[in-house]
Design a protein around this motif. Structure first.
Motif, PDB file in Angstrom:
ATOM      1  N   CYS A 133       1.964  -1.251   4.235  1.00  0.00           N
ATOM      2  CA  CYS A 133       1.212  -2.448   4.600  1.00  0.00           C
ATOM      3  C   CYS A 133       1.015  -3.340   3.375  1.00  0.00           C
ATOM      4  O   CYS A 133       1.013  -2.869   2.242  1.00  0.00           O
TER       5      CYS A 133
ATOM      6  N   LYS B 159      -8.060   3.771   4.573  1.00  0.00           N
ATOM      7  CA  LYS B 159      -7.555   4.381   3.340  1.00  0.00           C
ATOM      8  C   LYS B 159      -7.258   3.301   2.312  1.00  0.00           C
ATOM      9  O   LYS B 159      -7.623   3.414   1.150  1.00  0.00           O
ATOM     10  N   ALA B 160      -6.577   2.249   2.779  1.00  0.00           N
ATOM     11  CA  ALA B 160      -6.243   1.178   1.835  1.00  0.00           C
ATOM     12  C   ALA B 160      -7.494   0.427   1.414  1.00  0.00           C
ATOM     13  O   ALA B 160      -7.623   0.031   0.254  1.00  0.00           O
TER      14      ALA B 160
ATOM     15  N   CYS C  29       0.844  -1.190   0.000  1.00  0.00           N
ATOM     16  CA  CYS C  29       0.000   0.000   0.000  1.00  0.00           C
ATOM     17  C   CYS C  29       0.885   1.248   0.000  1.00  0.00           C
ATOM     18  O   CYS C  29       1.799   1.353   0.815  1.00  0.00           O
TER      19      CYS C  29
ATOM     20  N   PRO D 299       3.821   2.976   6.520  1.00  0.00           N
ATOM     21  CA  PRO D 299       4.415   1.694   6.930  1.00  0.00           C
ATOM     22  C   PRO D 299       4.352   0.602   5.859  1.00  0.00           C
ATOM     23  O   PRO D 299       4.743  -0.523   6.125  1.00  0.00           O
TER      24      PRO D 299
ATOM     25  N   CYS E 184      -5.805  -0.253   6.760  1.00  0.00           N
ATOM     26  CA  CYS E 184      -6.703   0.742   7.351  1.00  0.00           C
ATOM     27  C   CYS E 184      -7.750   1.158   6.301  1.00  0.00           C
ATOM     28  O   CYS E 184      -7.737   0.694   5.168  1.00  0.00           O
TER      29      CYS E 184
ATOM     30  N   ASN F 161      -0.448   4.396   0.175  1.00  0.00           N
ATOM     31  CA  ASN F 161      -1.247   5.550   0.607  1.00  0.00           C
ATOM     32  C   ASN F 161      -0.535   6.403   1.643  1.00  0.00           C
ATOM     33  O   ASN F 161      -0.833   7.578   1.796  1.00  0.00           O
ATOM     34  N   CYS F 162       0.345   5.764   2.445  1.00  0.00           N
ATOM     35  CA  CYS F 162       1.087   6.528   3.453  1.00  0.00           C
ATOM     36  C   CYS F 162       2.486   6.841   2.961  1.00  0.00           C
ATOM     37  O   CYS F 162       3.370   7.144   3.750  1.00  0.00           O
TER      38      CYS F 162
HETATM   39  S1  SF4 Z   1      -2.931   0.372   4.934  1.00  0.00           S
HETATM   40 FE1  SF4 Z   1      -3.270   2.395   5.823  1.00  0.00          FE
HETATM   41  S2  SF4 Z   1      -1.629   2.579   7.354  1.00  0.00           S
HETATM   42 FE2  SF4 Z   1      -1.008   0.945   5.930  1.00  0.00          FE
HETATM   43  S3  SF4 Z   1       0.230   1.978   4.354  1.00  0.00           S
HETATM   44 FE3  SF4 Z   1      -1.882   1.884   3.608  1.00  0.00          FE
HETATM   45  S4  SF4 Z   1      -2.777   3.847   4.209  1.00  0.00           S
HETATM   46 FE4  SF4 Z   1      -0.929   3.577   5.430  1.00  0.00          FE
END
Ligand code: SF4
Length: 321
Positions: free
Chosen positions: A57, A85-86, A48, A55, A83, A50-51
């Motif tokens: 994920c 967002k993902a 992922c 981290p 989370c 998105n961040c």
């Molecule tokens: S799942 Fe959520 S916390 Fe993990 S990298 Fe994606 S956006 Fe970030």
């Protein structure tokens, strides 16, 4: 190239995909299924973004042809809890309103129809540069504010642009929107981060209000509250929903929607009546305590129950906890 061409996503396939996006279920690994192409279902694994840099994920996805049809936790990955967002990746990927190339407004601001038309990157960059020059010539370079949101990768370049252009007004989403304002307020009021910091070593009870951190903050916050639970911290959850966090609760209060302020007043009435609040702290730091105490007098447990639907004895129990 237009990304939609690359993915071969037609408006028809998008429309078929979107209804499935609402079929989200907390317990399932695959929470979205799109009944689109007749192609075979294939599994894939990715990270992922998105961040941004962390981290990272792990995502386990399924695709049919060039269409991603489901996104879920990659169970073997160290960051295996996605989370919100993902989990919203498909909405982001296939939203028909997603911006894929530069668009230029052709009608004046405020028009019912902005009249956006697609333009080339060359035209977009030339237009922006001409406007920046106009601002510098007319008002001075420092009148320009350059803001860089997420993703974070372009920030060094945006900073350099601000510097060479001559403005010191540069901001990012982390400086204004990513809880920084509330963290600063906590530091100013309490002397340290408070709600953001989770349970301290002396915390005996912890109240969670209308947030499902198991989904929205599955790493730091979720680990924090589980560790707190294990060392005996009592947890009160105020949420109309039965969330994963609510499963940890010693007391779960489920007010009717829109009645949380009444519930707060009902709980505070008990705190005031039974002298369970930190008076020296309030005297020093809180404005309007007496006014609020008077306001809360009306919210007896019985009246609060009638408004919120939360049993009177639970309201008193939570306040005492
Ligand atoms: S799942 Fe959520 S916390 Fe993990 S990298 Fe994606 S956006 Fe970030």
């Amino acid at each position: 190239m237009d990304k939609t061409q690359g993915l071969k996503v037609t408006r028809r396939s998008i429309l078929k995909t979107i209804p499935a996006l609402s079929a989200i279920s907390a317990g399932s690994s695959f929470f979205t299924k799109a009944a689109c192409a007749q192609e075979p279902l294939e599994d894939g694994y990715t990270i992922c973004d998105n961040c941004n840099q962390m981290p990272m994920c792990g995502i386990h996805f399924q695709r049919q042809g060039n269409i991603v049809v489901s996104v879920g936790n990659w169970k073997e990955h160290s960051g295996k809890l996605l989370c919100n967002k993902a989990l919203a990746t498909l909405q982001r990927l296939y939203n028909p309103n997603r911006l894929l190339y530069p668009m230029k407004r052709t009608n004046p601001k405020g028009s019912a129809d902005p009249g956006f038309v697609r333009i080339s990157w060359q035209e977009a960059l030339a237009t922006i540069a001409a406007n920046m020059k106009k601002i510098r010539d007319q008002y001075g370079a420092e009148k320009l504010f350059i803001f860089c949101g997420d993703p974070k990768e372009p920030r060094p370049a945006a900073m350099r642009l601000a510097r060479y252009f001559g403005t010191y007004h540069y901001g990012t989403e982390s400086s204004v929107a990513c809880r920084k304002g509330s963290l600063l307020a906590e530091q100013l009021v309490f002397g340290s981060e408070y709600s953001g910091g989770g349970c301290g070593p002396k915390t005996k009870s912890y109240m969670v209000m209308a947030t499902n951190g198991a989904w929205s903050k599955p790493h730091g916050w979720w680990n924090m509250i589980n560790a707190a639970k294990q060392r005996g911290v009592k947890i009160i959850v105020i949420d109309a929903r039965r969330t994963k966090v609510a499963e940890l609760a010693d007391i779960h209060l489920q007010p009717k929607q829109g009645t949380d302020a009444a519930l707060g007043a009902g709980i505070c009435r008990v705190l005031f009546e039974e002298d369970l609040y930190n008076k020296p702290f309030c005297d020093k730091w809180v404005y309007g305590v007496e006014e609020y105490r008077n306001y809360c007098k009306d919210f007896t447990p019985e009246k609060t129950e009638a408004i919120t639907g939360v049993p009177a004895d639970l309201i008193v129990k939570a306040a005492r906890m």
